[in-house]
Design a protein around this motif. Structure first.
Motif, PDB file in Angstrom:
ATOM      1  N   ALA A  51       0.824  -1.208   0.000  1.00 22.80           N
ATOM      2  CA  ALA A  51       0.000   0.000   0.000  1.00 22.80           C
ATOM      3  C   ALA A  51       0.859   1.259   0.000  1.00 22.80           C
ATOM      4  CB  ALA A  51      -0.936   0.000   1.204  1.00 22.80           C
ATOM      5  N   GLU A  52       2.092   1.184   0.508  1.00 25.73           N
ATOM      6  CA  GLU A  52       2.970   2.345   0.592  1.00 25.73           C
ATOM      7  C   GLU A  52       3.994   2.421  -0.536  1.00 25.73           C
ATOM      8  OE1 GLU A  52       4.652   2.915   4.463  1.00 25.73           O
ATOM      9  OE2 GLU A  52       2.797   2.328   5.448  1.00 25.73           O
ATOM     10  N   LEU A  53       3.973   1.470  -1.444  1.00 26.29           N
ATOM     11  CA  LEU A  53       4.979   1.385  -2.494  1.00 26.29           C
ATOM     12  C   LEU A  53       5.045   2.643  -3.348  1.00 26.29           C
ATOM     13  CD1 LEU A  53       7.116  -0.491  -3.589  1.00 26.29           C
ATOM     14  CD2 LEU A  53       5.395  -1.498  -5.057  1.00 26.29           C
ATOM     15  N   GLY A  54       3.903   3.188  -3.747  1.00 30.27           N
ATOM     16  CA  GLY A  54       3.897   4.401  -4.557  1.00 30.27           C
ATOM     17  C   GLY A  54       4.590   5.552  -3.857  1.00 30.27           C
ATOM     18  N   ALA A  55       4.279   5.743  -2.581  1.00 33.32           N
ATOM     19  CA  ALA A  55       4.890   6.836  -1.816  1.00 33.32           C
ATOM     20  C   ALA A  55       6.388   6.608  -1.631  1.00 33.32           C
ATOM     21  CB  ALA A  55       4.207   6.966  -0.457  1.00 33.32           C
ATOM     22  N   LEU A  56       6.798   5.365  -1.425  1.00 36.07           N
ATOM     23  CA  LEU A  56       8.215   5.067  -1.239  1.00 36.07           C
ATOM     24  C   LEU A  56       9.009   5.325  -2.520  1.00 36.07           C
ATOM     25  CD1 LEU A  56       7.983   1.745   0.808  1.00 36.07           C
ATOM     26  CD2 LEU A  56       8.760   3.976   1.646  1.00 36.07           C
ATOM     27  N   SER A  57       8.357   5.280  -3.665  1.00 35.17           N
ATOM     28  CA  SER A  57       9.026   5.460  -4.958  1.00 35.17           C
ATOM     29  C   SER A  57       9.212   6.931  -5.326  1.00 35.17           C
ATOM     30  CB  SER A  57       8.210   4.789  -6.063  1.00 35.17           C
ATOM     31  OG  SER A  57       8.025   3.437  -5.799  1.00 35.17           O
ATOM     32  N   ARG A  58       8.416   7.816  -4.774  1.00 34.22           N
ATOM     33  CA  ARG A  58       8.422   9.222  -5.201  1.00 34.22           C
ATOM     34  C   ARG A  58       9.785   9.916  -5.139  1.00 34.22           C
ATOM     35  NH1 ARG A  58       3.215   9.407  -2.546  1.00 34.22           N
ATOM     36  NH2 ARG A  58       1.705   9.013  -4.197  1.00 34.22           N
ATOM     37  N   PRO A  59      10.622   9.664  -4.125  1.00 36.05           N
ATOM     38  CA  PRO A  59      11.924  10.363  -4.124  1.00 36.05           C
ATOM     39  C   PRO A  59      12.845   9.948  -5.270  1.00 36.05           C
ATOM     40  CG  PRO A  59      11.430   9.463  -1.948  1.00 36.05           C
ATOM     41  CD  PRO A  59      10.412   8.912  -2.896  1.00 36.05           C
ATOM     42  N   TYR A  60      12.561   8.838  -5.907  1.00 35.63           N
ATOM     43  CA  TYR A  60      13.462   8.299  -6.911  1.00 35.63           C
ATOM     44  C   TYR A  60      12.990   8.461  -8.346  1.00 35.63           C
ATOM     45  CZ  TYR A  60      15.460   6.022  -2.849  1.00 35.63           C
ATOM     46  OH  TYR A  60      16.028   5.787  -1.630  1.00 35.63           O
ATOM     47  N   PHE A  77      -1.401  -1.825 -10.299  1.00 32.89           N
ATOM     48  CA  PHE A  77      -2.452  -2.252  -9.392  1.00 32.89           C
ATOM     49  C   PHE A  77      -2.563  -3.762  -9.549  1.00 32.89           C
ATOM     50  CE2 PHE A  77      -3.627   2.064 -10.556  1.00 32.89           C
ATOM     51  CZ  PHE A  77      -3.934   2.635  -9.331  1.00 32.89           C
ATOM     52  N   ASP A  78      -2.691  -4.460  -8.441  1.00 33.36           N
ATOM     53  CA  ASP A  78      -2.795  -5.919  -8.452  1.00 33.36           C
ATOM     54  C   ASP A  78      -4.121  -6.327  -7.823  1.00 33.36           C
ATOM     55  OD1 ASP A  78      -2.224  -8.621  -8.574  1.00 33.36           O
ATOM     56  OD2 ASP A  78      -0.540  -8.542  -7.180  1.00 33.36           O
ATOM     57  N   HIS A  79      -4.943  -7.052  -8.569  1.00 30.38           N
ATOM     58  CA  HIS A  79      -6.205  -7.604  -8.047  1.00 30.38           C
ATOM     59  C   HIS A  79      -7.106  -6.590  -7.361  1.00 30.38           C
ATOM     60  CE1 HIS A  79      -4.882 -11.498  -9.160  1.00 30.38           C
ATOM     61  NE2 HIS A  79      -3.905 -11.534  -8.301  1.00 30.38           N
ATOM     62  N   GLY A  80      -7.456  -5.530  -8.023  1.00 29.01           N
ATOM     63  CA  GLY A  80      -8.427  -4.585  -7.499  1.00 29.01           C
ATOM     64  C   GLY A  80      -7.936  -3.673  -6.392  1.00 29.01           C
ATOM     65  N   GLN A  81      -6.629  -3.531  -6.227  1.00 29.80           N
ATOM     66  CA  GLN A  81      -6.109  -2.616  -5.206  1.00 29.80           C
ATOM     67  C   GLN A  81      -6.535  -1.187  -5.514  1.00 29.80           C
ATOM     68  OE1 GLN A  81      -1.930  -3.417  -5.689  1.00 29.80           O
ATOM     69  NE2 GLN A  81      -1.851  -4.552  -3.779  1.00 29.80           N
ATOM     70  N   ARG A  82      -6.617  -0.379  -4.480  1.00 30.94           N
ATOM     71  CA  ARG A  82      -6.965   1.035  -4.660  1.00 30.94           C
ATOM     72  C   ARG A  82      -5.737   1.901  -4.910  1.00 30.94           C
ATOM     73  NH1 ARG A  82     -11.872   2.201  -0.498  1.00 30.94           N
ATOM     74  NH2 ARG A  82     -13.004   0.308  -1.008  1.00 30.94           N
ATOM     75  N   ASN A  83      -4.589   1.459  -4.425  1.00 31.52           N
ATOM     76  CA  ASN A  83      -3.326   2.172  -4.627  1.00 31.52           C
ATOM     77  C   ASN A  83      -2.373   1.252  -5.379  1.00 31.52           C
ATOM     78  OD1 ASN A  83      -3.973   4.517  -3.035  1.00 31.52           O
ATOM     79  ND2 ASN A  83      -3.775   3.196  -1.241  1.00 31.52           N
ATOM     80  N   PRO A  84      -1.443   1.835  -6.157  1.00 36.42           N
ATOM     81  CA  PRO A  84      -0.472   0.959  -6.804  1.00 36.42           C
ATOM     82  C   PRO A  84       0.334   0.240  -5.730  1.00 36.42           C
ATOM     83  CG  PRO A  84       0.173   3.253  -7.063  1.00 36.42           C
ATOM     84  CD  PRO A  84      -1.186   3.238  -6.426  1.00 36.42           C
ATOM     85  N   GLY A  85       0.311  -1.061  -5.764  1.00 37.57           N
ATOM     86  CA  GLY A  85       0.982  -1.838  -4.724  1.00 37.57           C
ATOM     87  C   GLY A  85       1.911  -2.888  -5.285  1.00 37.57           C
ATOM     88  N   HIS A  86       2.267  -2.729  -6.543  1.00 44.83           N
ATOM     89  CA  HIS A  86       3.128  -3.714  -7.184  1.00 44.83           C
ATOM     90  C   HIS A  86       4.060  -2.960  -8.119  1.00 44.83           C
ATOM     91  CE1 HIS A  86       4.387  -7.591  -8.534  1.00 44.83           C
ATOM     92  NE2 HIS A  86       3.936  -7.406  -9.760  1.00 44.83           N
ATOM     93  N   ALA A  87       5.328  -3.379  -8.162  1.00 46.57           N
ATOM     94  CA  ALA A  87       6.323  -2.683  -8.970  1.00 46.57           C
ATOM     95  C   ALA A  87       7.067  -3.652  -9.863  1.00 46.57           C
ATOM     96  CB  ALA A  87       7.313  -1.950  -8.072  1.00 46.57           C
ATOM     97  N   GLY A  88       7.529  -3.122 -10.972  1.00 46.81           N
ATOM     98  CA  GLY A  88       8.343  -3.888 -11.894  1.00 46.81           C
ATOM     99  C   GLY A  88       9.267  -2.965 -12.659  1.00 46.81           C
ATOM    100  N   VAL A  89      10.004  -3.548 -13.580  1.00 45.25           N
ATOM    101  CA  VAL A  89      10.960  -2.800 -14.390  1.00 45.25           C
ATOM    102  C   VAL A  89      10.600  -2.994 -15.858  1.00 45.25           C
ATOM    103  CG1 VAL A  89      13.394  -2.489 -14.973  1.00 45.25           C
ATOM    104  CG2 VAL A  89      12.765  -3.204 -12.663  1.00 45.25           C
ATOM    105  N   PHE A  90      10.529  -1.893 -16.597  1.00 38.21           N
ATOM    106  CA  PHE A  90      10.203  -1.935 -18.020  1.00 38.21           C
ATOM    107  C   PHE A  90      11.445  -2.279 -18.839  1.00 38.21           C
ATOM    108  CE2 PHE A  90      10.000  -0.178 -22.244  1.00 38.21           C
ATOM    109  CZ  PHE A  90       8.745  -0.580 -22.673  1.00 38.21           C
TER     110      PHE A  90
END
Length: 131
Positions: A51-60, A77-90
């Motif tokens: 749930a905090e992943l988006g906020a943790l990413s902002r400084p970077y 977003f994974d399985h209907g989450q309200r906040n982005p809670g999953h990360a990957g690399v393009f």
């Protein structure tokens, strides 16, 4: 980027306590791109951490305005989450966009075509360039 550069980062076992999606992103950034991304050592894990992943990413990273580039951060977003809670690399491999990510459902790190993510219950929130 060549597929052979990315392949060593596939099939890394998923462990919510030590090798989750954020850990994979940090490792790939360090080893493939020489970027120093440091998640807080006492960051929350599991559902709260997701749930905090988006906020943790902002400084970077900031939202990319142009076409995605190899190494960009992908928040999902994974399985209907309200906040982005999953990360990957393009990555742009074999003439199309792919996302390297790791989650409990797959049990390890995997590459998925961007166009197939929705079939796995994932929806891209945004693609971010590193600052």
């Amino acid at each position: 980027m060549r597929p052979s550069d990315v392949e060593p980062f596939t099939l890394i076992p998923y462990d919510p306590d030590s090798a989750d999606c954020a850990d994979l992103v940090v490792s790939v950034q360090r080893e493939l791109f020489g970027r120093h991304v440091e998640m807080p050592s006492r960051r929350p894990r599991g559902a709260r951490g997701e749930a905090e992943l988006g906020a943790l990413s902002r400084p970077y990273a900031r939202l990319r305005e142009g076409p995605p580039q190899d190494g960009d951060l992908v928040l999902m977003f994974d399985h209907g989450q309200r906040n982005p809670g999953h990360a990957g690399v393009f990555f742009f491999l074999a003439h199309e966009g792919w996302v390297l990510h790791s989650n409990e459902r797959h049990g390890c790190s995997v590459l998925h075509r961007v166009r197939e993510l929705q079939g796995f219950g994932l929806r891209i929130e945004g693609i971010y360039e590193w600052v």
